[in-house]
Scaffold this motif. Structure first.
Motif, PDB file in Angstrom:
ATOM      1  N   THR A  90       0.767  -1.245  -0.011  1.00  0.00           N
ATOM      2  CA  THR A  90      -0.076   0.070  -0.135  1.00  0.00           C
ATOM      3  C   THR A  90       0.764   1.067   0.052  1.00  0.00           C
ATOM      4  O   THR A  90       0.535   2.181  -0.261  1.00  0.00           O
ATOM      5  CB  THR A  90      -0.873   0.092   1.068  1.00  0.00           C
ATOM      6  N   VAL A  91       1.880   1.349   0.542  1.00  0.00           N
ATOM      7  CA  VAL A  91       2.866   2.353   0.643  1.00  0.00           C
ATOM      8  C   VAL A  91       4.108   2.172  -0.072  1.00  0.00           C
ATOM      9  O   VAL A  91       5.073   3.014  -0.098  1.00  0.00           O
ATOM     10  CB  VAL A  91       3.217   2.924   2.109  1.00  0.00           C
ATOM     11  N   ARG A  92       4.471   1.104  -0.552  1.00  0.00           N
ATOM     12  CA  ARG A  92       5.806   0.786  -1.049  1.00  0.00           C
ATOM     13  C   ARG A  92       6.281   1.771  -2.141  1.00  0.00           C
ATOM     14  O   ARG A  92       7.366   2.325  -2.085  1.00  0.00           O
ATOM     15  CB  ARG A  92       6.019  -0.650  -1.632  1.00  0.00           C
ATOM     16  N   HIS A 106       4.872   4.468  -3.096  1.00  0.00           N
ATOM     17  CA  HIS A 106       4.938   5.776  -2.585  1.00  0.00           C
ATOM     18  C   HIS A 106       6.247   6.415  -2.051  1.00  0.00           C
ATOM     19  O   HIS A 106       6.592   7.514  -2.086  1.00  0.00           O
ATOM     20  CB  HIS A 106       3.611   6.371  -1.775  1.00  0.00           C
ATOM     21  N   VAL A 107       6.634   5.391  -0.929  1.00  0.00           N
ATOM     22  CA  VAL A 107       7.921   5.667  -0.333  1.00  0.00           C
ATOM     23  C   VAL A 107       9.059   5.619  -1.284  1.00  0.00           C
ATOM     24  O   VAL A 107      10.041   6.447  -0.763  1.00  0.00           O
ATOM     25  CB  VAL A 107       8.018   4.423   0.741  1.00  0.00           C
ATOM     26  N   TYR A 133       5.534  14.879  -0.418  1.00  0.00           N
ATOM     27  CA  TYR A 133       5.370  13.677  -0.121  1.00  0.00           C
ATOM     28  C   TYR A 133       5.379  13.487   1.383  1.00  0.00           C
ATOM     29  O   TYR A 133       5.049  12.412   1.938  1.00  0.00           O
ATOM     30  CB  TYR A 133       6.294  12.743  -0.707  1.00  0.00           C
ATOM     31  N   GLY A 169       1.904  11.398   3.115  1.00  0.00           N
ATOM     32  CA  GLY A 169       2.210  10.057   3.867  1.00  0.00           C
ATOM     33  C   GLY A 169       2.336  10.246   5.301  1.00  0.00           C
ATOM     34  O   GLY A 169       2.532   9.266   6.115  1.00  0.00           O
ATOM     35  N   ASP A 223       0.723   7.476   8.157  1.00  0.00           N
ATOM     36  CA  ASP A 223       0.540   6.280   7.730  1.00  0.00           C
ATOM     37  C   ASP A 223       0.938   5.240   8.610  1.00  0.00           C
ATOM     38  O   ASP A 223       2.226   5.121   8.805  1.00  0.00           O
ATOM     39  CB  ASP A 223       0.845   6.275   6.372  1.00  0.00           C
ATOM     40  N   ASP A 230       1.371   2.054   7.876  1.00  0.00           N
ATOM     41  CA  ASP A 230       2.193   1.066   7.378  1.00  0.00           C
ATOM     42  C   ASP A 230       3.642   1.626   6.836  1.00  0.00           C
ATOM     43  O   ASP A 230       4.392   0.982   6.184  1.00  0.00           O
ATOM     44  CB  ASP A 230       1.577   0.628   5.974  1.00  0.00           C
ATOM     45  N   LEU A 231       3.952   2.904   7.105  1.00  0.00           N
ATOM     46  CA  LEU A 231       5.498   3.354   6.855  1.00  0.00           C
ATOM     47  C   LEU A 231       6.455   2.537   7.497  1.00  0.00           C
ATOM     48  O   LEU A 231       6.329   2.203   8.526  1.00  0.00           O
ATOM     49  CB  LEU A 231       5.421   4.735   7.358  1.00  0.00           C
ATOM     50  N   PHE A 249       6.030   9.982   3.466  1.00  0.00           N
ATOM     51  CA  PHE A 249       6.578   8.970   2.413  1.00  0.00           C
ATOM     52  C   PHE A 249       8.154   9.146   2.161  1.00  0.00           C
ATOM     53  O   PHE A 249       8.839   8.657   0.987  1.00  0.00           O
ATOM     54  CB  PHE A 249       5.925   9.112   1.108  1.00  0.00           C
TER      55      PHE A 249
END
Length: 272
Positions: free
Chosen positions: A52-54, A56-57, A203, A207, A210, A212-213, A220
């Motif tokens: 979900t965040v991969r 984006h990061v 960014y 993020g 979040d 999940d970071l 992010f």
């Protein structure tokens, strides 16, 4: 937790990516994001960063790394008198606005969407550069006013979504208006500065909080990756700029096209 040997292997990949990104920043006027985003995506997958965040990061962290790399590359090209400062002044508002919009979009779209945008734009630009013909021109002078502002905003938006420094799109726009590839590359380094700083801030906002970071992230942006990659990027950027001025116009175009094609294929593979 993956085995230590795998962590060391991918750390080595990040270090190598840092060196390559610095060379690319100087050679092609790009911030290295076209290399960094796919590598970061794979590394974060190994470390079980959620899907979900991969992406984006990977994109946000790439923009953070581009900040000092672009500044260093811009200084090297400006010292050679190759940067079109008039073009940069015309974009000084529009490109950051487009990049800020990209961070807003990134807060609401999926990682797959970002990867598709990345892949398609790289492929289209590569084909244009590889098959470039002298008659493929919009005109002999770059436009001013609203048209050029719209182009700058679009460059900022798409580059912000891709996590790149804007070199690819700036090169495309300027060469279509009869600017030499050398001047386009040099000016692109300045565009990277206009994109990366608002992109970094955007960014972080997109993020923020979040759950999940990965560890050591602000929004992010993953700071462990930033600290690991930046030193080598800074060191190698001037060598890339020096190399760019030893190549002919066509040599630089073909090298740029091959680089973009390889990057596009690499990211296409991640979609399956």
């Amino acid at each position: 937790m993956p085995p230590l040997s795998e962590i060391l292997m991918f750390s080595a990949a990040l270090i190598a990516a840092g060196a390559v990104s610095g060379l690319l920043a100087g050679l092609f006027g790009v911030g290295g994001g076209a290399i960094l985003v796919p590598v970061f995506y794979q590394v974060y997958g190994l470390l079980d960063v959620p899907e979900t965040v991969r992406t984006h990061v990977a994109v946000g962290t790439s923009l953070a790394i581009i900040v000092p790399t672009s500044i260093r590359s811009f200084q090297a090209h400006r010292a050679r008198g190759a940067v079109d400062m008039q073009a940069l002044k015309g974009w000084v508002i529009w490109i950051p606005l487009g990049t800020i919009l990209a961070s807003v979009v990134a807060a609401y779209v999926s990682g797959e969407f970002l990867r598709v945008v990345f892949m398609m734009l790289m492929l289209l630009i590569a084909l244009k550069m590889f098959f470039n013909q002298e008659h493929w021109r919009f005109g002999t002078e770059m436009p001013g006013g609203m048209l050029n502002g719209l182009a700058g905003g679009t460059i900022g938006l798409l580059s912000g979504l891709m996590g790149v420094g804007g070199g690819t799109l700036t090169n495309l726009w300027m060469t279509l208006w009869n600017r030499t590839v050398h001047q386009s590359v040099a000016t692109s380094s300045g565009v990277g500065v206009l994109i990366s700083i608002p992109g970094l801030l955007g960014y972080i906002w997109a993020g923020w909080g979040d759950p999940d970071l990965p560890p050591f992230s602000t929004g992010f942006i993953n700071w462990i990756t930033v600290i690991l990659v930046i030193p080598l990027s800074l060191f190698f950027a001037p060598y890339g700029a020096r190399l760019a001025h030893t190549l002919s116009r066509r040599q630089l175009e073909v090298c740029f096209a091959i680089f973009l094609l390889v990057t596009s294929v690499r990211f296409a593979v991640s979609l399956f």
